[in-house]
Enzyme design. Structure first.
Site, PDB file in Angstrom:
ATOM      1  N   ASP A  55      80.514  41.263  28.062  1.00  0.00           N
ATOM      2  CA  ASP A  55      80.016  40.101  27.336  1.00  0.00           C
ATOM      3  C   ASP A  55      80.267  40.393  25.854  1.00  0.00           C
ATOM      4  OD1 ASP A  55      78.505  37.741  26.709  1.00  0.00           O
ATOM      5  OD2 ASP A  55      76.819  39.048  26.235  1.00  0.00           O
ATOM      6  N   ASP A 247      73.954  41.905  28.168  1.00  0.00           N
ATOM      7  CA  ASP A 247      72.627  42.150  27.592  1.00  0.00           C
ATOM      8  C   ASP A 247      71.643  40.999  27.795  1.00  0.00           C
ATOM      9  OD1 ASP A 247      72.436  40.738  24.417  1.00  0.00           O
ATOM     10  OD2 ASP A 247      74.209  40.557  25.674  1.00  0.00           O
ATOM     11  N   ASP A 251      73.362  37.038  31.783  1.00  0.00           N
ATOM     12  CA  ASP A 251      74.271  38.021  32.363  1.00  0.00           C
ATOM     13  C   ASP A 251      73.722  38.640  33.647  1.00  0.00           C
ATOM     14  OD1 ASP A 251      76.080  37.717  30.253  1.00  0.00           O
ATOM     15  OD2 ASP A 251      75.005  39.159  29.003  1.00  0.00           O
TER      16      ASP A 251
END
Length: 355
Positions: A55, A247, A251
């Site tokens: 990410d 994080d 996600d």
């Protein structure tokens, strides 16, 4: 006596004790470096990582956003634009929302009510009795609002009130200082790097180019990230594992779906930390390549103990069957080999953070 010696040598203490101890040492050595591994199976999987998917916001970047530019339309002041956006985002915990509130620190949050977070789009809030929208271009399009597209090295937040476009706000993030070193460390170990982000393609391409990431896909919703991970799982090399690093709460589904989920432990959400198999306690992406080195060292020591123990026992069993060795050799092949294998396993406790 020969039969008793044969029986003592065949005792599997060296394997039963040293192999689990090797993994316990690996988990302990990793924890000393700020890497929490939730089990020996995940430590083993790390050694087989072939694809690392990241990410962007909060993972490769600091997640500390600042308002760097405003573009209000004619007839709208910069203060009105910022206040509308900040009040609309007043109930959100997203880093972008925090940056907007920091740009207008003295606002009365009671002016806002009925906030709705629209995943992958933005927020819809009642501010002073008016419907205010703050989010990306998809939010404007879904609400049928005519807007002026903006560009910039950052995240663009579009703001509208009662169906009228007010302007756009540019919010920029900063890369983590060790993010580039993290990519180089992974690529040096033969790991392919991929970035999946909901940010705009222009910003994503800029960050990916600067960090040296192999592949990037931008403008993704949380469900799109899951789809891309499914594709990457199908494309990964045989006998290799896919690790996803994230994080945020969005996600969590991807962290669960990946072979190995790695979460940021300091700024990461509780849902992401719970779903992950590995947690980086200081949010340092460079620790990912370190975790992989620790896992490979752990597997090397485990194989050393297996080969050493089996080789010594096999040799002593043959010599005992021929009547050459006595009980003292049997004790060495059992207890002695076990002690040597345990001492070898304790090497996992000594890990240099950056080698």
């Amino acid at each position: 006596m020969r039969a008793l010696t044969f029986l003592v040598i065949s005792c599997p203490c060296a394997l039963v004790i040293s192999i689990p101890l090797t993994f316990f040492g690996g988990i302990g050595g990793a924890s000393k470096c700020g890497i929490l591994v939730k089990g020996g199976n995940y430590l083993e999987a790390l050694s087989k990582t072939g694809v690392a998917v990241f990410d962007k916001t909060g993972t490769l970047t600091k997640g500390v956003f600042k308002v760097t530019h405003t573009a209000p339309v004619d007839g709208v002041s910069e203060k009105d634009l910022l206040e509308s956006a900040a009040l609309a985002e007043s109930f959100s915990s997203h880093p972008i929302s925090k940056s907007l509130r920091e740009a207008c620190p003295d606002l009365d949050a009671r002016r806002a009510s009925d906030a709705q977070e629209i995943a992958g789009h933005g927020v819809k809030t009642q501010v002073d009795g008016h419907t205010v929208l703050a989010g990306n271009a998809r939010l404007m399009e879904s609400e049928g609002i005519t807007y002026t597209a903006a560009e910039g090295a950052g995240t663009i937040v579009y703001v509208a009130r009662d169906g009228q476009f007010l302007g756009s706000i540019l919010i920029s993030d900063e890369e983590k200082p060790t993010a580039k070193a993290a990519m180089q460390g992974l690529q040096a170990q033969g790991v392919r790097t991929v970035m999946l982000t909901g940010d705009t393609p222009a910003v994503a391409e800029l960050v990916a180019k600067d960090l040296g990431i192999d592949e990037v896909h931008a403008g993704l919703l949380p469900a799109d990230k899951v789809e891309w991970v499914e594709k990457l799982l199908g494309q990964k090399p045989a006998k290799k594992e896919l690790a996803f690093v994230g994080d945020g709460i969005n996600d969590a589904p991807v962290l669960m779906r990946a072979d190995i989920g790695i979460a940021m432990g300091a700024l990461g959400s509780d849902a992401a930390i719970e779903a992950a198999d590995v947690v980086l306690m200081d949010d340092d992406p460079a620790k990912i390549s370190l975790a992989m080195r620790i896992s490979r060292k752990c597997m090397t020591i485990a194989y050393q103990n297996i080969v050493f123990a089996l080789a010594i026992k096999a040799l002593c069993l043959i010599l005992t069957a021929l009547g050459i060795t006595n009980m003292w050799w049997g004790v060495f092949a059992d207890v002695g080999v076990m002690v040597l294998a345990v001492l070898n396993a304790t090497r996992m406790l000594n890990v240099k953070q950056y080698q």
